[in-house]
Design a protein around this motif. Structure first.
Motif, PDB file in Angstrom:
ATOM      1  N   ALA A  69      19.971  26.286   2.996  1.00  0.00           N
ATOM      2  CA  ALA A  69      19.960  25.559   1.879  1.00  0.00           C
ATOM      3  C   ALA A  69      18.359  25.777   1.583  1.00  0.00           C
ATOM      4  CB  ALA A  69      20.369  24.599   1.939  1.00  0.00           C
ATOM      5  N   ASN A  70      17.780  25.100   0.598  1.00  0.00           N
ATOM      6  CA  ASN A  70      16.483  24.938  -0.088  1.00  0.00           C
ATOM      7  C   ASN A  70      15.946  26.406  -0.578  1.00  0.00           C
ATOM      8  OD1 ASN A  70      16.347  22.258  -0.754  1.00  0.00           O
ATOM      9  ND2 ASN A  70      15.734  21.933   1.357  1.00  0.00           N
ATOM     10  N   LYS A  71      16.654  27.664   0.211  1.00  0.00           N
ATOM     11  CA  LYS A  71      15.200  28.694   0.459  1.00  0.00           C
ATOM     12  C   LYS A  71      15.832  29.929  -1.621  1.00  0.00           C
ATOM     13  CE  LYS A  71      15.802  28.547   4.858  1.00  0.00           C
ATOM     14  NZ  LYS A  71      16.364  29.621   6.476  1.00  0.00           N
ATOM     15  N   LEU A  72      15.366  30.677  -0.953  1.00  0.00           N
ATOM     16  CA  LEU A  72      15.658  31.612  -2.473  1.00  0.00           C
ATOM     17  C   LEU A  72      15.697  32.934  -1.854  1.00  0.00           C
ATOM     18  CD1 LEU A  72      12.418  31.748  -4.889  1.00  0.00           C
ATOM     19  CD2 LEU A  72      15.106  30.976  -5.432  1.00  0.00           C
ATOM     20  N   GLY A  73      16.322  34.014  -1.774  1.00  0.00           N
ATOM     21  CA  GLY A  73      16.800  34.966  -1.599  1.00  0.00           C
ATOM     22  C   GLY A  73      16.759  36.389  -1.759  1.00  0.00           C
ATOM     23  N   TRP A  80      24.716  11.064   3.826  1.00  0.00           N
ATOM     24  CA  TRP A  80      25.478  12.816   3.522  1.00  0.00           C
ATOM     25  C   TRP A  80      24.473  13.063   2.237  1.00  0.00           C
ATOM     26  CZ3 TRP A  80      26.543  14.888   7.380  1.00  0.00           C
ATOM     27  CH2 TRP A  80      27.369  13.526   8.729  1.00  0.00           C
ATOM     28  N   GLN A  81      24.627  14.048   1.803  1.00  0.00           N
ATOM     29  CA  GLN A  81      24.100  14.474   0.900  1.00  0.00           C
ATOM     30  C   GLN A  81      25.172  15.229  -0.140  1.00  0.00           C
ATOM     31  OE1 GLN A  81      20.753  14.018  -0.344  1.00  0.00           O
ATOM     32  NE2 GLN A  81      20.692  12.285   1.468  1.00  0.00           N
ATOM     33  N   GLU A  82      25.448  14.956  -1.118  1.00  0.00           N
ATOM     34  CA  GLU A  82      27.375  15.437  -1.639  1.00  0.00           C
ATOM     35  C   GLU A  82      26.105  16.806  -2.740  1.00  0.00           C
ATOM     36  OE1 GLU A  82      29.194  12.194  -1.384  1.00  0.00           O
ATOM     37  OE2 GLU A  82      29.631  13.412   0.051  1.00  0.00           O
ATOM     38  N   ARG A  83      26.384  17.652  -2.494  1.00  0.00           N
ATOM     39  CA  ARG A  83      25.878  18.820  -3.679  1.00  0.00           C
ATOM     40  C   ARG A  83      27.416  19.572  -4.207  1.00  0.00           C
ATOM     41  NH1 ARG A  83      22.550  16.163  -3.123  1.00  0.00           N
ATOM     42  NH2 ARG A  83      20.631  16.122  -2.520  1.00  0.00           N
ATOM     43  N   ILE A  88      32.836  27.120  -4.537  1.00  0.00           N
ATOM     44  CA  ILE A  88      32.947  26.194  -3.694  1.00  0.00           C
ATOM     45  C   ILE A  88      33.720  24.768  -3.813  1.00  0.00           C
ATOM     46  CG2 ILE A  88      33.231  25.237  -1.512  1.00  0.00           C
ATOM     47  CD1 ILE A  88      31.513  27.346  -0.615  1.00  0.00           C
ATOM     48  N   GLY A  89      32.679  24.359  -4.432  1.00  0.00           N
ATOM     49  CA  GLY A  89      33.669  22.953  -5.065  1.00  0.00           C
ATOM     50  C   GLY A  89      31.600  22.059  -4.804  1.00  0.00           C
ATOM     51  N   ALA A 115      16.950  20.867  -2.127  1.00  0.00           N
ATOM     52  CA  ALA A 115      17.139  21.199  -4.295  1.00  0.00           C
ATOM     53  C   ALA A 115      17.967  22.256  -4.844  1.00  0.00           C
ATOM     54  CB  ALA A 115      15.538  21.848  -3.900  1.00  0.00           C
ATOM     55  N   ARG A 116      18.565  23.004  -3.447  1.00  0.00           N
ATOM     56  CA  ARG A 116      18.972  24.591  -4.133  1.00  0.00           C
ATOM     57  C   ARG A 116      20.204  25.132  -2.858  1.00  0.00           C
ATOM     58  NH1 ARG A 116      16.423  28.247  -6.571  1.00  0.00           N
ATOM     59  NH2 ARG A 116      13.886  27.146  -6.442  1.00  0.00           N
ATOM     60  N   PRO A 117      21.163  24.959  -2.955  1.00  0.00           N
ATOM     61  CA  PRO A 117      22.418  25.721  -2.058  1.00  0.00           C
ATOM     62  C   PRO A 117      21.817  26.834  -1.416  1.00  0.00           C
ATOM     63  CG  PRO A 117      23.155  26.389  -4.397  1.00  0.00           C
ATOM     64  CD  PRO A 117      21.716  25.445  -3.811  1.00  0.00           C
ATOM     65  N   ALA A 118      22.297  27.366  -0.283  1.00  0.00           N
ATOM     66  CA  ALA A 118      22.283  28.717  -0.133  1.00  0.00           C
ATOM     67  C   ALA A 118      22.499  29.809  -0.766  1.00  0.00           C
ATOM     68  CB  ALA A 118      22.363  29.074   1.238  1.00  0.00           C
TER      69      ALA A 118
END
Lengths: 411, 416
Positions: A77-81, A349-352, A357-358, A377-380
């Motif tokens: 999470a939190n990365k650009l890929g 806990w952090q809901e995102r 997936i949801g 800030a962002r999902p994987a």
């Protein structure tokens, strides 16, 4: 910069630090994640078939899917890929271009791995004098074992963690949940933060070299190593007890699971005895020496208090112990951790939203800084999700060039 | 930097290169293991760490079985985590001692404490109090459960927060109770706090602002195995104890070897590694066996594989198995005990061990930081302080307290 929305407005302490991460599985990616959580801009470079963590289950509905691995989603999470085949000269050149713009380069593919880029760290720093290279490998870059094959279980064994974990009459246990690799990744983040501070003084980067097994060995400084170095006795396995402690300091069965009790302070122990009610044994001299009780006859001693726990639930035991300030807690299963009221009240806990997936609940920060917050800030990234943004937006490739790299099997 | 009184510590070694935290002063109000392991990092990186302690509330690592023969000045663990720190003996039950801590806090860059939440405020040493005279201080607090929430005042030690964070439940044999992880639990919390402090110092350097850090040991445990709760939310599955078994690899275990309590860890991921293992074991029949033809089938027959591997390893020493298997690229490393670590040729070749001369325990091996840097090796040369060893230096040189005032305070029991 990225076009994705960023959750917080307050900058993190590592805002503006650019990191390129070339690492799979746990250690390198956890290092990258730990830096990204505090604001670093991390570009994760994956081989064309993706980070091996993507194959790690369990998967929703038992259907393996490289975008649905909990291990991968947490660590990245939190990365650009981006994807890149670094085994060819062309891909290696692209990686060098990325690293030339970076403050930190995390490299955790061992030199023996077929996907190792084989980059010359000194040359990278020559081109980019402020660059910090954080290298992670099972045994480090020097020494007789440097090229040894090694998985997480072997790191746990080589670092001395296994020998001390388990029952004395059974085999040593590796630390579960890839802990040895997590610990190594965290140490690498700590070392990178140190190098960033050092760079502030001199402007110069450096190579920081992390041996994953040595990270574990250094963490044995509470008991195992001192007991050998100063008493000549190697530390040993203590099963469900803590060494060097005072009775009771162990894990015991409750009616619906296990509890863990540790009452080093005398007042805590006395409050515990009051909880148990009138216990004739507590006047017996044999049961007044708490050290001997835990080191010389622990089974016999634990049998004195075990019935009290066995006939109560974890929740009832905890409530009584909490009211009486006795350190004794349920050994929580993972679903109990997720539903733990204390963590909920702390807003842990952090809901995102997770695309495809949801809603997902992520673990929160291990530390809280009001003025330079941890962030999610962002999902994987999906495999190759930011190829265009990074290769065209940052390296200035034209769409045509990117297409050619794609056709040549480089990205 | 708050180098208002840049005094030179007389015991400090001559450093070859400037260390990253040189000029940073840290007021260390921690005890036991987690907090001191955090400030050990800061000390080894060059900060001036002032550890405050008192005979009236002695550090747990100086007591009981942690100390040799119960001698508070001969504690191995205290020495291991107290390297390169200065010792200031102050009885915080005296208001004059608290005033001295306040004066030190004014000229410090970092304060680290691991009292139970609320205690520093009661002492008049809370962040809101201290920031008035030192607005840029980094104020780091570590506790079992953090400074908010219903459990904030509940005491807890390593086994308690490991159990609370879910790691305790997963550690153990498939057919046994949860077992304890010794050592690394407190220390990983300390490392987590050290990272938070380094990044807060980096933030302060760039913005000029200090801040508080609130660390919950339980949350540090959860975060250091974060995929486990995420996978639970994702799939509904709850991780359980698996011993040495893995989700993907077999063989994957710690196997008995020849010798007393001698063991080797072996893990096999690929078909190539499996064939190499069978070759080394002299069991080509296993490599041809349909039950073990690929990773999936090996996993389904893990028990049979474990039996075969165990039957072979128990006739050989761990080092012999390691040499033989590593030659053919199979991951095999002994489960080293602490004695073997001290004499391990790899750690020795990498310079993992240094010597310090402790005034009461003599020359002893210690470790420094776990990582290596090229050209800026951290020196480790100073043992942990004896109780009150640096009172004179800190009171006179750092704080500038006049001699007659020091005598007066001493007579009043401030330095107990």
């Amino acid at each position: 910069m990225s076009s994705d929305p960023v959750a917080g407005v307050t900058p993190g302490p590592l805002d503006g630090i650019r990191v390129v991460e070339y690492g799979g599985d746990v250690s390198g990616p956890f290092c990258g994640r730990t830096l990204a959580d505090l604001g670093a801009d991390v570009v994760k470079v994956e081989p064309l078939d993706g980070d091996p963590a993507r194959h790690h289950g369990p998967f929703p509905g038992d259907r393996p899917d490289g975008e649905h691995s909990g291990l991968y989603l947490f660590l990245n999470a939190n990365k650009l890929g981006v994807t890149l085949d670094v085994t060819g000269a062309c891909g290696r050149q692209v990686l060098k271009q990325l690293v030339a713009q970076a403050d930190v380069f995390i490299d955790s593919y061992p030199s023996s791995s077929p996907t190792a880029p084989g980059l010359d760290y000194a040359a990278l720093i020559d081109d980019n004098p402020g660059l910090i290279v954080t290298s992670l490998s099972p045994f480090g870059l020097t020494g007789p074992y440097r090229d040894y094959a090694c998985y997480d279980i072997n790191v746990s064994a080589a670092g001395g963690m296994s020998y001390g974990t388990g029952f004395p009459d059974r085999e040593p246990l590796s630390l579960p949940l890839r802990q040895s690799s997590y610990l190594a990744g965290f140490a690498a983040a700590l070392a990178s933060a140190m190098a960033l501070l050092a760079r502030g003084e001199t402007g110069k980067g450096q190579v920081v070299e992390v041996s994953e097994t040595e990270v574990s060995a250094v963490l044995l400084n509470g008991y195992h190593l001192p007991t050998y170095i100063y008493k000549g006795v190697p530390g040993r396995r203590w099963g469900n007890r803590m060494s060097l402690g005072l009775f009771p300091n162990c894990v015991l069965p409750a009616s619906d699971g296990h509890i863990c009790i540790d009452t080093p302070q005398l007042e805590q122990y006395q409050r515990f005895l009051q909880l148990l009610g009138d216990q004739p044994w507590s006047e017996n001299p044999r049961y007044r020496n708490r050290r001997a009780m835990t080191e010389e006859y622990p089974e016999e001693s634990e049998a004195l208090i075990a019935p009290w726990f066995r006939e109560r639930t974890k929740a009832d035991i905890f409530e009584l112990c909490r009211q009486n300030r006795v350190p004794c807690v349920p050994v929580k299963t993972i679903d109990e951790v997720v539903n733990e009221p204390h963590l909920r009240q702390r807003g842990y806990w952090q809901e995102r939203q997770q695309p495809g997936i949801g809603e997902l609940t992520y673990p929160g920060p291990p530390y809280r800084f009001p003025r330079s917050p941890w962030r999610l800030a962002r999902p994987a990234p999906r495999l190759g999700q930011h190829n265009g943004e990074v290769y065209c937006g940052r390296l200035g490739f034209s769409p045509g060039e990117l297409t050619r790299l794609h056709q040549a099997g480089v990205v | 930097m708050n180098a208002k009184n840049p005094a030179t510590n007389p015991d400090a070694p001559m450093a070859a290169a400037r260390r990253p935290l040189e000029g940073i002063r840290v007021l260390d109000l921690t005890w036991a293991l987690a907090g001191p392991y955090c400030t050990l990092h800061l000390a080894l990186l060059g900060a001036e760490v002032i550890k405050i302690e008192s005979i009236t509330s002695l550090d747990a690592m100086r007591r009981g079985d942690y100390a040799l023969d119960g001698d508070l000045e001969r504690s191995p663990t205290f020495n291991s985590v107290g390297l390169h720190k200065l010792g200031l003996r102050l009885n915080l039950k005296q208001s004059a001692a608290v005033a001295l801590v306040k004066a030190l806090a004014e000229i410090s860059d970092v304060l680290v404490e691991n009292f139970r939440p609320g205690v520093v405020q009661r002492l008049g040493l809370g962040y809101e109090e201290l920031r008035r005279s030192n607005p840029t201080i980094v104020f780091a607090s570590s506790s079992a459960f953090g400074s908010s929430g219903p459990l904030r005042r509940y005491p807890g030690y390593a086994s308690v927060f490991s159990a609370s964070g879910g790691l305790g439940h997963i550690t153990g044999y498939e057919d046994g109770p949860p077992v304890e992880i010794r050592d690394s639990i407190d220390l990983r919390v300390g490392a987590t706090l050290a990272y938070a402090i380094l990044t807060a110092l980096y933030h302060r350097r760039n913005t000029g602002t200090g801040q508080t850090i609130d660390l919950s040991s339980m949350e540090a445990i959860v975060a250091l195995s974060g995929h486990t709760t995420l996978a639970h939310v994702l799939t509904g599955e709850t991780a359980r104890r698996r011993g040495n078994r893995d989700d993907a690899m077999a063989p994957h275990g710690v196997y008995r070897c020849r010798g007393e309590d001698a063991w080797i860890s072996i893990a096999v991921a690929t078909d190539r590694e499996f064939r190499a293992l069978c070759g080394a074991m002299g069991r080509p029949d296993l490599a041809r066996d349909a039950r073990f033809a690929d990773a999936y089938r090996r996993l389904r027959h893990a028990e049979e594989l474990d039996e075969a591997v165990d039957g072979w390893t128990r006739n050989h020493t761990p080092h012999a198995v390691m040499r033989l298997l590593q030659k053919s690229g199979v991951a095999a490393v002994p489960a080293f005990n602490s004695k073997e670590l001290v004499y391990d040729m790899h750690l020795q070749a990498r310079g993992a061990w240094r010597n310090v001369d402790h005034p009461r325990m003599g020359q002893r091996r210690v470790q420094g930081l776990s990582w290596r840097t090229v050209g800026a090796a951290t020196q480790v040369s100073m043992p942990a302080p004896t109780l009150g060893q640096h009172n004179d230096f800190i009171l006179r040189e750092v704080l500038g307290v006049p001699t007659d005032e020091v005598h007066r305070l001493d007579a009043g029991g401030v330095f107990e």
